[in-house]
Write a protein that holds these residues in place. Structure first.
Motif, PDB file in Angstrom:
ATOM      1  N   GLY A  86      -1.503  13.800  23.791  1.00  0.00           N
ATOM      2  CA  GLY A  86      -0.926  14.212  25.068  1.00  0.00           C
ATOM      3  C   GLY A  86      -0.958  13.135  26.134  1.00  0.00           C
ATOM      4  O   GLY A  86      -0.103  13.096  27.018  1.00  0.00           O
ATOM      5  N   ARG A  87      -1.941  12.251  26.034  1.00  0.00           N
ATOM      6  CA  ARG A  87      -2.031  11.147  26.989  1.00  0.00           C
ATOM      7  C   ARG A  87      -0.770  10.281  26.935  1.00  0.00           C
ATOM      8  O   ARG A  87      -0.325   9.759  27.971  1.00  0.00           O
ATOM      9  CB  ARG A  87      -3.262  10.301  26.666  1.00  0.00           C
ATOM     10  CG  ARG A  87      -3.456   9.070  27.547  1.00  0.00           C
ATOM     11  CD  ARG A  87      -3.968   9.421  28.915  1.00  0.00           C
ATOM     12  NE  ARG A  87      -4.347   8.236  29.672  1.00  0.00           N
ATOM     13  CZ  ARG A  87      -5.025   8.258  30.810  1.00  0.00           C
ATOM     14  NH1 ARG A  87      -5.403   9.407  31.313  1.00  0.00           N
ATOM     15  NH2 ARG A  87      -5.313   7.149  31.433  1.00  0.00           N
ATOM     16  N   ASP A  88      -0.176  10.124  25.757  1.00  0.00           N
ATOM     17  CA  ASP A  88       1.041   9.322  25.625  1.00  0.00           C
ATOM     18  C   ASP A  88       2.212   9.992  26.355  1.00  0.00           C
ATOM     19  O   ASP A  88       3.035   9.308  26.953  1.00  0.00           O
ATOM     20  CB  ASP A  88       1.372   9.122  24.155  1.00  0.00           C
ATOM     21  CG  ASP A  88       0.301   8.328  23.432  1.00  0.00           C
ATOM     22  OD1 ASP A  88       0.174   7.117  23.691  1.00  0.00           O
ATOM     23  OD2 ASP A  88      -0.426   8.921  22.633  1.00  0.00           O
ATOM     24  N   TRP A  89       2.273  11.308  26.301  1.00  0.00           N
ATOM     25  CA  TRP A  89       3.283  12.043  27.053  1.00  0.00           C
ATOM     26  C   TRP A  89       3.085  11.793  28.557  1.00  0.00           C
ATOM     27  O   TRP A  89       4.058  11.552  29.285  1.00  0.00           O
ATOM     28  CB  TRP A  89       3.172  13.535  26.762  1.00  0.00           C
ATOM     29  CG  TRP A  89       3.937  14.039  25.583  1.00  0.00           C
ATOM     30  CD1 TRP A  89       5.095  14.764  25.614  1.00  0.00           C
ATOM     31  CD2 TRP A  89       3.606  13.916  24.200  1.00  0.00           C
ATOM     32  NE1 TRP A  89       5.508  15.098  24.342  1.00  0.00           N
ATOM     33  CE2 TRP A  89       4.612  14.581  23.443  1.00  0.00           C
ATOM     34  CE3 TRP A  89       2.563  13.306  23.502  1.00  0.00           C
ATOM     35  CZ2 TRP A  89       4.586  14.653  22.058  1.00  0.00           C
ATOM     36  CZ3 TRP A  89       2.550  13.369  22.119  1.00  0.00           C
ATOM     37  CH2 TRP A  89       3.544  14.025  21.413  1.00  0.00           C
ATOM     38  N   ASP A  90       1.810  11.830  29.009  1.00  0.00           N
ATOM     39  CA  ASP A  90       1.505  11.577  30.425  1.00  0.00           C
ATOM     40  C   ASP A  90       1.953  10.183  30.849  1.00  0.00           C
ATOM     41  O   ASP A  90       2.566  10.000  31.907  1.00  0.00           O
ATOM     42  CB  ASP A  90      -0.005  11.710  30.679  1.00  0.00           C
ATOM     43  CG  ASP A  90      -0.530  13.107  30.420  1.00  0.00           C
ATOM     44  OD1 ASP A  90       0.282  14.045  30.335  1.00  0.00           O
ATOM     45  OD2 ASP A  90      -1.766  13.258  30.299  1.00  0.00           O
ATOM     46  N   ILE A  93      12.329  12.100  27.563  1.00  0.00           N
ATOM     47  CA  ILE A  93      11.476  10.935  27.823  1.00  0.00           C
ATOM     48  C   ILE A  93      10.421  10.760  26.728  1.00  0.00           C
ATOM     49  O   ILE A  93      10.068   9.635  26.360  1.00  0.00           O
ATOM     50  CB  ILE A  93      10.788  11.090  29.203  1.00  0.00           C
ATOM     51  CG1 ILE A  93      11.822  11.021  30.332  1.00  0.00           C
ATOM     52  CG2 ILE A  93       9.715  10.026  29.406  1.00  0.00           C
ATOM     53  CD1 ILE A  93      11.281  11.469  31.673  1.00  0.00           C
ATOM     54  N   THR A  94       9.949  11.879  26.206  1.00  0.00           N
ATOM     55  CA  THR A  94       8.812  11.835  25.267  1.00  0.00           C
ATOM     56  C   THR A  94       9.209  12.123  23.819  1.00  0.00           C
ATOM     57  O   THR A  94       8.342  12.321  22.967  1.00  0.00           O
ATOM     58  CB  THR A  94       7.747  12.856  25.709  1.00  0.00           C
ATOM     59  OG1 THR A  94       8.340  14.169  25.733  1.00  0.00           O
ATOM     60  CG2 THR A  94       7.221  12.534  27.098  1.00  0.00           C
ATOM     61  N   SER A  95      10.489  12.142  23.523  1.00  0.00           N
ATOM     62  CA  SER A  95      10.956  12.556  22.194  1.00  0.00           C
ATOM     63  C   SER A  95      10.406  11.684  21.062  1.00  0.00           C
ATOM     64  O   SER A  95      10.168  12.168  19.952  1.00  0.00           O
ATOM     65  CB  SER A  95      12.487  12.567  22.149  1.00  0.00           C
ATOM     66  OG  SER A  95      12.993  11.258  22.390  1.00  0.00           O
ATOM     67  N   SER A  96      10.198  10.410  21.322  1.00  0.00           N
ATOM     68  CA  SER A  96       9.730   9.518  20.253  1.00  0.00           C
ATOM     69  C   SER A  96       8.346   9.914  19.750  1.00  0.00           C
ATOM     70  O   SER A  96       8.034   9.762  18.564  1.00  0.00           O
ATOM     71  CB  SER A  96       9.712   8.066  20.732  1.00  0.00           C
ATOM     72  OG  SER A  96       8.783   7.894  21.787  1.00  0.00           O
ATOM     73  N   PHE A  97       7.497  10.424  20.654  1.00  0.00           N
ATOM     74  CA  PHE A  97       6.154  10.833  20.247  1.00  0.00           C
ATOM     75  C   PHE A  97       6.215  12.054  19.333  1.00  0.00           C
ATOM     76  O   PHE A  97       5.504  12.145  18.334  1.00  0.00           O
ATOM     77  CB  PHE A  97       5.282  11.131  21.469  1.00  0.00           C
ATOM     78  CG  PHE A  97       5.204   9.996  22.448  1.00  0.00           C
ATOM     79  CD1 PHE A  97       4.827   8.733  22.027  1.00  0.00           C
ATOM     80  CD2 PHE A  97       5.511  10.186  23.783  1.00  0.00           C
ATOM     81  CE1 PHE A  97       4.755   7.677  22.916  1.00  0.00           C
ATOM     82  CE2 PHE A  97       5.447   9.144  24.680  1.00  0.00           C
ATOM     83  CZ  PHE A  97       5.071   7.884  24.255  1.00  0.00           C
TER      84      PHE A  97
END
Length: 559
Positions: free
Chosen positions: A204-208, A280-284
């Protein structure tokens, strides 16, 4: 029920929690001093004498970014990472120990019980050094760490103890800083891990961070300030991160949010939609799906082609698009299963099972006149065993069927890494790695293999133990290069006299139920032996551990 409880601790990257099994045999998460069920895994070094852990530490991170540490779990076992404050250098173990001390202190204040014995969870893919470092964090906190168990296994225990039907489940554990994916078979009397994988740099930190970077670009577009300047300023970056986390949580229940940010007196309004956040976060998200597909193929290769259910575990699975994307991709039922608490509860259940197993052994020993520590439970008469079960159930106020289900359930884990030894692979002296234990093999596991000396007049061998993710076992040829693998320890086996070339040596690897490795070497010519105590920079020696423990326990930890 006696007050000798074993607590389960989910030592998370971003949030942690602690649980125990109550007098009714039910797992309960203990609220902290703020009456929250989870505590931010954030540490603020306020002064050399006082360390603040939790919500307050997180709140002041914008003001004192150089004195605040978060997501330390991502560097657990990393020899190159350290933090300096107040003239003292801290390892990841030490910082994690303060998080543990905060959890334990709050739980003791809430329950009125002294806490000593604990089970701590770790990501399934953690290697030996990371597991050992986690165990040392507990010791530095003054705790007796009975076991270190994988987080998905803990979640499966919490889930499996409530189930009546046999099933194969996929535990998708997306936490704040780590990602685990594990296939587990749940049957009456057995919980068996089939295969496991993950990414300790995905959570979740990567999404942040992705959303915070987007916010920085929006501010840059409005004010003209370089986005790089915003993200490289520690205070500004921490403010953006905190705003991003708040927005992420809000978008779990709303489809849009008005974000109001300020920079150097200028106000910037950002209309953020859930769709934009997901873009924005689709790659994760795609990375988690890719790893899930790979693991499902591994499970299929091992004879488990059918999955009955996917369990969503970890706080980051509250994001709606996680469940939605998985439902689009996979045909099986997907269930959100107590994301923030199931891991701590499962660890508490596991600890309680171990405690009851020990109490049954003690009851049998008292009845038969044997010593509990050396008693072989498999050789005990069935009538004596059943009477011991009844006695322990009565002593602890438990229904006999509930005690039987808990104590008679066999829990089998697998290793998330392969382990081997450095060998010479040709007459030129080139080195490779011969794996002895392979990834996804059941543990505990013991294996002994023959080797030999490389040169004449050899006075000893340096046993270099390596960890890797290669699926090449003892029956395969060695991995031709040492570099792709990671050394986790070494030990010297000295001969009583120089030996000729090709003298036989025997090496034994023993992988314990919690994934910790020991090594035994034997020279078959002179019968010299060594029980290896690994020398590795990432693990503190016993003297270092005691010295740092004294230092740590002398520091006050507050909310």
């Amino acid at each position: 029920m006696t007050e000798n409880k074993i607590y389960g601790i989910d030592l998370g990257t971003t949030y942690s929690c602690i649980a125990y099994v109550d007098e009714h045999g039910k797992p309960v998460v203990v609220p902290n001093a703020d009456n929250d069920l989870t505590t931010p895994s954030v540490v603020y070094f306020e002064s050399p004498e006082n360390i603040v852990v939790g919500k307050t530490a997180k709140e002041v991170s914008e003001v004192y970014p150089k004195q605040v540490i978060s997501t330390v779990k991502r560097v657990m076992g990393d020899t190159d990472w350290e933090f300096e404050s107040g003239g003292h250098t801290y390892t990841p173990q030490e910082i994690s120990s303060h998080i543990l001390r905060k959890l334990v202190a709050d739980a003791e204040a809430n329950t009125g019980h002294k806490i000593k014995d604990v089970v701590i969870t770790v990501p399934a893919y953690f290697g030996v050094n990371q597991k050992e470092a986690t165990k040392q964090a507990g010791e530095l906190a003054g705790l007796n760490v009975l076991y270190v168990i994988p987080e998905p296994t803990a979640a499966a225990i919490s889930y499996g103890m409530e189930q009546e039907d046999d099933q194969v489940i996929l535990v998708y554990d997306l936490g704040g800083g780590t990602f685990d994916i594990t296939v587990i078979e749940v049957k009456q009397g057995a919980i068996t891990v089939i295969c496991t994988g993950g990414d300790h740099q995905l959570g979740g930190r990567d999404w942040d961070e992705a959303l915070a970077t987007y916010f920085a670009q929006c501010i840059s577009d409005e004010t003209g300030t370089s986005a790089d300047e915003l993200t490289e300023n520690l205070e500004t970056w921490q403010e953006l991160l905190n705003s991003a986390e708040d927005a992420k949580k809000a978008l779990s229940t709303k489809t849009k949010r008005l974000e109001k940010l300020s920079h150097e007196g200028e106000r910037v309004r950002i209309d953020l939609t859930r769709d934009k956040f997901e873009e924005i976060t689709s790659s994760f998200m795609e990375r988690t799906i890719s790893k899930t597909e790979a693991l499902l193929q591994t499970a299929k290769d091992k004879g488990y082609a059918h999955i009955d259910k996917l369990l969503l575990v970890g706080g980051s699975t509250y994001m709606p698009h996680v469940k939605a994307k998985l439902e689009q991709k996979f045909p099986f039922e997907i269930r959100l299963f107590d994301p923030n608490q199931s891991v701590a509860k499962g660890a508490a259940i596991f600890g309680y099972k171990c405690y009851l197993d020990e109490q049954i052994k003690i009851a049998i020993a008292e009845e038969t006149g044997q010593v509990a520590e050396t008693l072989n439970i498999d050789s005990v008469d069935e009538i004596v065993f059943k009477e011991a079960q009844k006695k322990v159930a009565s002593q602890h106020g438990l229904a006999l069927p509930g005690l039987k289900k808990l104590t008679e359930t066999q829990i089998t884990n697998v290793t998330s890494k392969s382990f081997g030894i450095v060998v010479v692979i040709n007459e030129k002296g080139d080195e490779g790695v011969q794996n002895m234990i392979m990834i996804d093999e059941n543990i505990p596991k013991n294996i002994t293999l023959p080797f030999s000396t490389f040169a004449d007049n050899q006075e000893g061998v340096n046993l270099r133990c390596m960890e890797n993710t290669e699926r090449k076992g003892s029956e395969d040829s060695p991995i031709p290069q040492v570099e792709p693998t990671q050394e986790i320890g070494n030990a010297e086996l000295s001969f009583s006299r120089p030996l000729p070339k090709n003298s036989p040596i025997e090496i034994t690897f023993s992988l314990a139920p919690d994934g910790l490795l020991s090594i035994h070497g034997k020279d078959l010519t002179t019968q010299g032996e060594i029980e290896a105590e690994f020398k590795t920079d990432s693990i503190l020696s016993r003297d270092e551990l005691e010295e740092k423990k004294k230092h740590n326990l002398a520091i006050s930890v507050s909310s």
